[in-house]
Enzyme design. Sequence first.
Site, mmCIF file in Angstrom:
data_model
loop_
_atom_site.group_PDB
_atom_site.id
_atom_site.type_symbol
_atom_site.label_atom_id
_atom_site.label_comp_id
_atom_site.label_asym_id
_atom_site.label_seq_id
_atom_site.Cartn_x
_atom_site.Cartn_y
_atom_site.Cartn_z
ATOM 1 N N ARG A 105 69.773 -49.401 29.149
ATOM 2 C CA ARG A 105 68.377 -49.526 28.726
ATOM 3 C C ARG A 105 68.389 -50.274 27.399
ATOM 4 O O ARG A 105 68.977 -49.808 26.416
ATOM 5 C CB ARG A 105 67.730 -48.145 28.565
ATOM 6 N N HIS A 132 61.865 -53.195 35.083
ATOM 7 C CA HIS A 132 62.222 -51.780 35.250
ATOM 8 C C HIS A 132 62.454 -51.545 36.747
ATOM 9 O O HIS A 132 61.672 -50.850 37.425
ATOM 10 C CB HIS A 132 61.103 -50.895 34.698
ATOM 11 N N GLN A 135 62.679 -47.938 38.557
ATOM 12 C CA GLN A 135 61.370 -47.288 38.671
ATOM 13 C C GLN A 135 60.577 -47.896 39.830
ATOM 14 O O GLN A 135 60.033 -47.182 40.677
ATOM 15 C CB GLN A 135 60.597 -47.446 37.363
ATOM 16 N N ASP A 227 50.469 -48.148 33.580
ATOM 17 C CA ASP A 227 51.581 -47.897 32.653
ATOM 18 C C ASP A 227 50.990 -47.934 31.245
ATOM 19 O O ASP A 227 49.836 -48.336 31.050
ATOM 20 C CB ASP A 227 52.662 -48.987 32.854
ATOM 21 N N CYS A 267 54.285 -44.497 35.940
ATOM 22 C CA CYS A 267 55.734 -44.320 35.780
ATOM 23 C C CYS A 267 56.066 -43.229 34.765
ATOM 24 O O CYS A 267 57.169 -42.694 34.781
ATOM 25 C CB CYS A 267 56.372 -45.644 35.375
ATOM 26 N N ARG A 295 62.741 -40.469 41.575
ATOM 27 C CA ARG A 295 63.766 -41.273 40.885
ATOM 28 C C ARG A 295 65.162 -40.741 41.192
ATOM 29 O O ARG A 295 66.112 -41.510 41.384
ATOM 30 C CB ARG A 295 63.545 -41.237 39.355
HETATM 31 N N1 NVA Z 1 56.444 -50.198 29.884
HETATM 32 C C1 NVA Z 1 57.025 -48.968 29.412
HETATM 33 C C2 NVA Z 1 57.706 -48.251 30.504
HETATM 34 C C3 NVA Z 1 58.254 -46.902 30.126
HETATM 35 C C4 NVA Z 1 58.959 -46.232 31.245
HETATM 36 C C5 NVA Z 1 57.988 -49.271 28.275
HETATM 37 O O1 NVA Z 1 58.735 -50.258 28.377
HETATM 38 O O2 NVA Z 1 57.978 -48.548 27.280
HETATM 39 N N1 CP Z 2 59.551 -43.842 33.642
HETATM 40 C C1 CP Z 2 60.634 -43.846 32.847
HETATM 41 O O1 CP Z 2 61.508 -44.732 32.927
HETATM 42 O O2 CP Z 2 60.674 -42.822 31.976
HETATM 43 P P1 CP Z 2 61.668 -42.643 30.742
HETATM 44 O O3 CP Z 2 61.286 -43.669 29.711
HETATM 45 O O4 CP Z 2 61.432 -41.238 30.271
HETATM 46 O O5 CP Z 2 63.077 -42.857 31.208
#
Ligand code: NVA
Ligand code: CP
Length: 310
Positions: A105, A132, A135, A227, A267, A295
């Site tokens: 990540r 992502h 997800q 989101d 998500c 997930r």
């Molecule tokens: N668009 C959000 C998704 C979180 C799972 C982010 O990148 O923070």
């Molecule tokens: N939806 C998702 O990826 O959640 P987290 O940021 O908690 O991993």
Amino acid sequence: MKSVKSVRNLLRVRDLSPEEILHVFTRTEEIRTGPDLFRDRLSRGTVGLLFEKASTRTRLSFEAGVHQLGGDTVFMGGDSQLARGETIEDTARVMSAYLDMIVIRTFGHDRIERFARAATVPVLNGLTDGHHPCQALSDFSFIRKTTGSLKGTRMVYVGDGNNMAHSLMEGAALLGVHLNLATPPDYAPDPDVFRWTSETARKTGGSVSWVEDPMEAAKGSQVLYTDVWTSMGQESESSVREQAFRGYQINRDLLSVADPDAIVLHCLPAYRGKEITDDVLEGPHSRVFLQAENRLHLQKALMLFCEGKG
Ligand code: NVA
Ligand code: CP
């Protein structure tokens, strides 16, 4: 489980073909209904998680999933030597020597691309600024299980043209889903992603389209998705974004123009009163917590696929 790189990466949804995605979905259902059959599939394997951003679902679902498949996990947060300037490529080479698979990540999507080029074990994207995929793949498998089909399903995405939007666009294009996006014009999805997904959707019988007005986009939709307005790494823009996204909310009015049996997905994490109202998130159309649970099952299937074990 250590092997040469005949294994697969998942950096974005379109790294998989429609047939491969459907194969992973079938395996997901087998894992969901008979998890014990897969108890030792990653036996003696070690999966590393390198996370430069916060996470609840992704970290926990990967860690729990690996353990349930008989493997071990090692988590590395923001305190690795990467933070002190070691190169991504050197990090990838060293991590590949210790681990059998790596979930990352991070920020720019180019960071995971560089990492994957230097790595010799499968690399899975646990979220970048651009995509992502875990997800989105999980969400499409969940929609398929919940509504019984994907091809021709009418879906709307309301909010920011961000990582989540890009991965949903790629999945919709490959799987023949009709995806309408409603975003403020200044926050529309990446034009390259838009071009590729609209062209690909034409071949699969789906469509990917964009409009400014969420009400217009949501008409007749069977799946409503949103989101956060402010993604991780954009915190300094949050007040500007709150102005820009006002109106891009899943609420009762938006639901009233959708299909009467529509389901609502997010998500997570959710910010009630911003991109979604509390009553809709907690209401009868919402499936967000079952969506989050999915997930675990999907990622177990995905790890087996990327390892060449199913
Ligand atoms: N668009 C959000 C998704 C979180 C799972 C982010 O990148 O923070
Ligand atoms: N939806 C998702 O990826 O959640 P987290 O940021 O908690 O991993």
